[in-house]
Design a protein around this motif. Structure first.
Motif, mmCIF file in Angstrom:
data_model
loop_
_atom_site.group_PDB
_atom_site.id
_atom_site.type_symbol
_atom_site.label_atom_id
_atom_site.label_comp_id
_atom_site.label_asym_id
_atom_site.label_seq_id
_atom_site.Cartn_x
_atom_site.Cartn_y
_atom_site.Cartn_z
ATOM 1 N N HIS B 45 0.828 -1.195 0.000
ATOM 2 C CA HIS B 45 0.000 0.000 0.000
ATOM 3 C C HIS B 45 0.866 1.250 0.000
ATOM 4 C CE1 HIS B 45 -2.955 2.912 1.886
ATOM 5 N NE2 HIS B 45 -3.553 2.500 0.796
ATOM 6 N N GLY B 48 2.467 1.634 -3.464
ATOM 7 C CA GLY B 48 1.421 1.931 -4.439
ATOM 8 C C GLY B 48 0.889 3.340 -4.294
ATOM 9 N N THR B 49 0.662 3.768 -3.048
ATOM 10 C CA THR B 49 0.102 5.096 -2.827
ATOM 11 C C THR B 49 1.096 6.176 -3.249
ATOM 12 O OG1 THR B 49 -1.131 4.193 -0.961
ATOM 13 C CG2 THR B 49 -1.025 6.573 -1.117
ATOM 14 N N GLU B 51 3.354 5.867 -5.524
ATOM 15 C CA GLU B 51 3.501 5.854 -6.981
ATOM 16 C C GLU B 51 2.222 6.285 -7.711
ATOM 17 O OE1 GLU B 51 6.261 4.654 -8.737
ATOM 18 O OE2 GLU B 51 7.435 4.314 -6.911
ATOM 19 N N ALA B 52 1.065 6.160 -7.046
ATOM 20 C CA ALA B 52 -0.216 6.246 -7.752
ATOM 21 C C ALA B 52 -0.356 7.500 -8.611
ATOM 22 C CB ALA B 52 -1.366 6.184 -6.750
#
Ligand SMILES: Cc1cc2nc3c(=O)[nH]c(=O)nc-3n(C[C@H](O)[C@H](O)[C@H](O)COP(=O)(O)OP(=O)(O)OC[C@H]3O[C@@H](n4cnc5c(N)ncnc54)[C@H](O)[C@@H]3O)c2cc1C
Lengths: 128, 517
Positions: B45, B48-49, B51-52
């Motif tokens: 998470h 991902g967060t 990079e999002a």
């Protein structure tokens, strides 16, 4: 914009005067707040939420939109914003009632849209 | 609000002055807001967060700042949970904190402020900052209900007046008139990324609530019935085919519709009151400008949310968010995370600064407000705030001037704004209502108009300088991204405005690399 203070329902608590973020209302001698500066209203609908007796009606338009009082009273629209959120008599409630977070409603985005797909996967992991 | 909370928790005596009412003011009030955070114990998470949103940041964001921001917003949400905020849970009983119900959160945080004994001044717009020998030392303004003047002498000030949409027709933004940009500039701050300010969002054509979350359950069409996507294609459809339409046709069964109705209650209520059944009926939509609200640029900040001027800290939409979302839009989660996180940091930093200064009683201060408040010459009755505003809006709202910016238009607008600014400096003053002086409302209108005019100038000067299209800055004469312009544009000045380039060298990043080597 705010269109209506229903005299018959108003309990003269002046809460709308206090909480309106754009200072639209004005106290009057009769005790029933007047819509003194309608053009300053920015349609946030906070006054409807914070009215303990559902005596206010806000039109969703950004320009004056005169309404018929009796019709609005009959229509059942008064207080509909509070009910939709789960507030009651100006008391907050219902912030935990959000079916959109149920897993069965999580819509999968278009697989070609990489950013949205990633966001979707992340939102599924956001549960504490 | 978070600045006041964190400062009070750090033990400071805090006053919060709000133009409207603390608990219903600001764009947050009118609907839901998504918020980003990083779960501390979930590396997938975390990565991902971080990079999002990078693909939307166009190389102007800094991963360490992103991580720092979403770690802090997690802490903020965790604190709200401790204080008793009720979050929804899924079928497995797990809490979801990624969506905030605006009106609930605001009132909840007001209660927290009361509990911490923060002094709340409602209906009390700040009109200007106070300074003592180049250090910001307080603020003063007026109570617009009682007409009484107020003044707060302080060891430090946090400005968090939000962005401005130049009073476009969007719900909840009439308090957002850019006052903070002007007050901060009068103290001497610089700005960064003011060109990344062309943020637009969908509304129902007859409505004002600019939210798009419900459209995830729908399809959009141009006026000829051709499917389009949200964003540029919607604007193109309106410009080229005359209109854009939406229908929530992906919510097919009653179950899903009931869910959308509940989860996006604010939006659906607006639509239904307009007489629209969004699930079965195509409804016309519009795209409205939100200007610098949930955009990217703002007051230039250091790592501790301090501005260039000692004693002055900034937070939220007023501060530049380029380090978190680069040139792209922070809406849909990062903006709220930034408002929470930057507020918490700014409050804490302000306390540290104030402690260092020590006792401020008896300091000699001077008020800094000029334009729209203290004209250089006698008041010019021909200068009407309403008319000046119409002129600003004519440049800052239309698609062909601000969604798609165009060099020659920008030049013309800067010329026009320049002479208007001089006129405002010389003679804009609120009309005197008899012996009692101007009404608080007139006083505020004049000052707000000056603030919007000043803000429009930094925006358009920066927009003219950036001859490319990147994130929230689009040029019809330069429709492509130019990799050689991967830098920040710093701007400032009042009577003489200026802009200059600054290499994109995120400070935290550099520091960390230096530490590592
Ligand atoms: C329609 C819409 C939808 C959004 N949706 C999302 C979303 O889903 N996710 C997300 O992350 N972000 C979203 N945002 C952005 C988010 O709401 C903002 O980034 C956030 O509100 C910024 O917080 P702030 O405290 O800096 O400013 P604001 O919330 O704007 O607060 C500024 C406050 O300062 C007050 N003020 C102004 N001038 C003065 C003055 N002179 N004196 C005293 N007080 C003053 C104003 O009245 C206001 O209350 C949305 C914004 C809009 C407009």
């Amino acid at each position: 914009m705010i269109e209506l203070v229903v005299d018959e329902l108003c309990i003269k608590c002046d809460r709308c005067i206090a909480i309106c973020p754009t200072n639209v209302f004005e106290a009057t001698e009769s005790g029933i707040p007047a819509i003194a500066r309608q053009e300053d209203c920015h349609t946030c609908m906070s006054c409807e939420l914070h009215c303990p007796v559902d005596a206010l009606y806000v039109s969703p338009r950004g320009v004056p939109d005169p309404v018929d009082k009796d019709e609005i009273v009959r229509s059942g629209l008064l207080g509909s914003y509070q009910r939709a959120l789960g507030w009651n008599r100006a008391r907050p409630g219902g912030s935990d009632d959000d079916p959109g977070v149920l897993l069965r409603f999580q819509r999968k985005p278009d697989p070609d849209d990489k950013v949205r797909t990633k966001l979707h996967d992340l939102s599924l992991r956001k549960y504490i | 609000m978070w600045a006041a909370i964190s400062a009070a928790e750090a033990g400071a005596r805090v006053v919060i002055a709000e133009k409207g009412y603390v608990g219903t003011s600001g764009p947050f009030s009118s609907a839901n807001t998504g918020i980003y955070y990083i779960k501390p114990d979930d590396p997938v998470h975390r990565e991902g967060t971080v990079e999002a949103r990078l693909p939307l940041a166009f190389d102007l964001a800094d991963k360490l700042w992103i991580e720092r921001t979403f770690d802090q917003s997690y802490a903020n949400l965790e604190a709200m949970a401790r204080w008793g905020y009720k979050w929804p849970r899924n079928e497995e009983g797990k809490e979801y904190r990624g969506r905030l119900r605006g009106p609930d959160v605001l009132i909840f945080l007001r209660r927290r402020l009361q509990k911490l004994q923060v002094r709340i001044l409602d209906h009390s717009p700040a009109l200007e900052l106070l300074a003592s020998n180049g250090t910001v030392a307080g603020a003063q303004g007026i109570n617009r209900q009682s007409g009484e003047a107020w003044r707060v002498d302080a060891g430090a000030v946090v400005l968090a007046t939000g962005g401005t949409s130049f009073l476009s027709d969007v719900a909840g933004v009439k308090g957002n008139t850019g006052d903070g940009y002007l007050m901060a500039a009068e103290a001497g701050v610089r700005f960064s990324g003011m060109e990344f300010s062309s943020q637009y969002a969908p509304t129902a054509f007859d409505g004002v609530l600019s939210r798009g979350a419900h459209l995830d359950y729908g399809s959009l069409y141009d006026n000829n019935g051709k499917p389009i996507t949200r964003g540029r294609q919607t604007v193109d459809a309106i410009l080229q085919t005359g209109a854009a339409w939406a229908i929530l046709d992906k919510a097919k069964d009653e179950d899903t519709r009931a869910m959308v109705r509940k989860t996006h209650a604010h939006i659906i209520l607006h639509l239904e009151r307009l007489g629209i059944d969004p699930f079965t009926q195509k409804f016309r939509i519009d795209f409205r400008s939100e200007g610098t609200i949930r955009a990217a640029g703002g007051v230039l900040i250091d790592d501790d949310l301090s501005s260039d001027v000692p004693g002055l800290f900034v937070a939220g939409d007023l501060a530049t968010r380029e380090k978190v979302t680069g040139a792209g839009p922070p809406g849909g989660g990062p903006a709220a995370a930034w408002a929470f996180a930057s507020g918490s940091w700014a409050g804490r930093s302000a306390v540290t600064f104030a402690r260092r200064i020590g006792n401020v009683a008896g300091r000699r201060t001077e008020p800094l407000g000029e334009a729209g408040l203290r004209p250089r010459h006698t008041a010019d009755p021909a200068l009407i705030p309403q008319e000046l505003l119409a002129g600003i809006q004519a440049e800052m709202l239309p698609f062909d001037r601000n969604y798609w910016r165009f060099g020659p238009y920008l030049e013309a607008s800067l010329k026009r704004f320049g002479s208007e600014w001089n006129a405002v400096r010389d003679g804009l003053a609120p009309p005197s209502a008899g012996d009692g002086g101007p009404t608080p409302r007139d006083l505020l209108r004049a000052r707000e108009t000056a603030a919007m005019l000043a803000t429009a100038r930094w925006i358009n000067l920066s927009a003219l300088e950036r001859t490319e299209t990147r994130g929230l800055h689009r040029r019809s004469d330069f429709p492509d991204l130019d990799p050689s312009q991967t830098h920040h544009l710093i701007s400032g000045g009042l009577d003489r405005i200026w802009v200059e380039r600054q290499p994109a060298s995120p400070s935290l990043h550099t520091e960390q690399r230096a530490l590592a080597s």
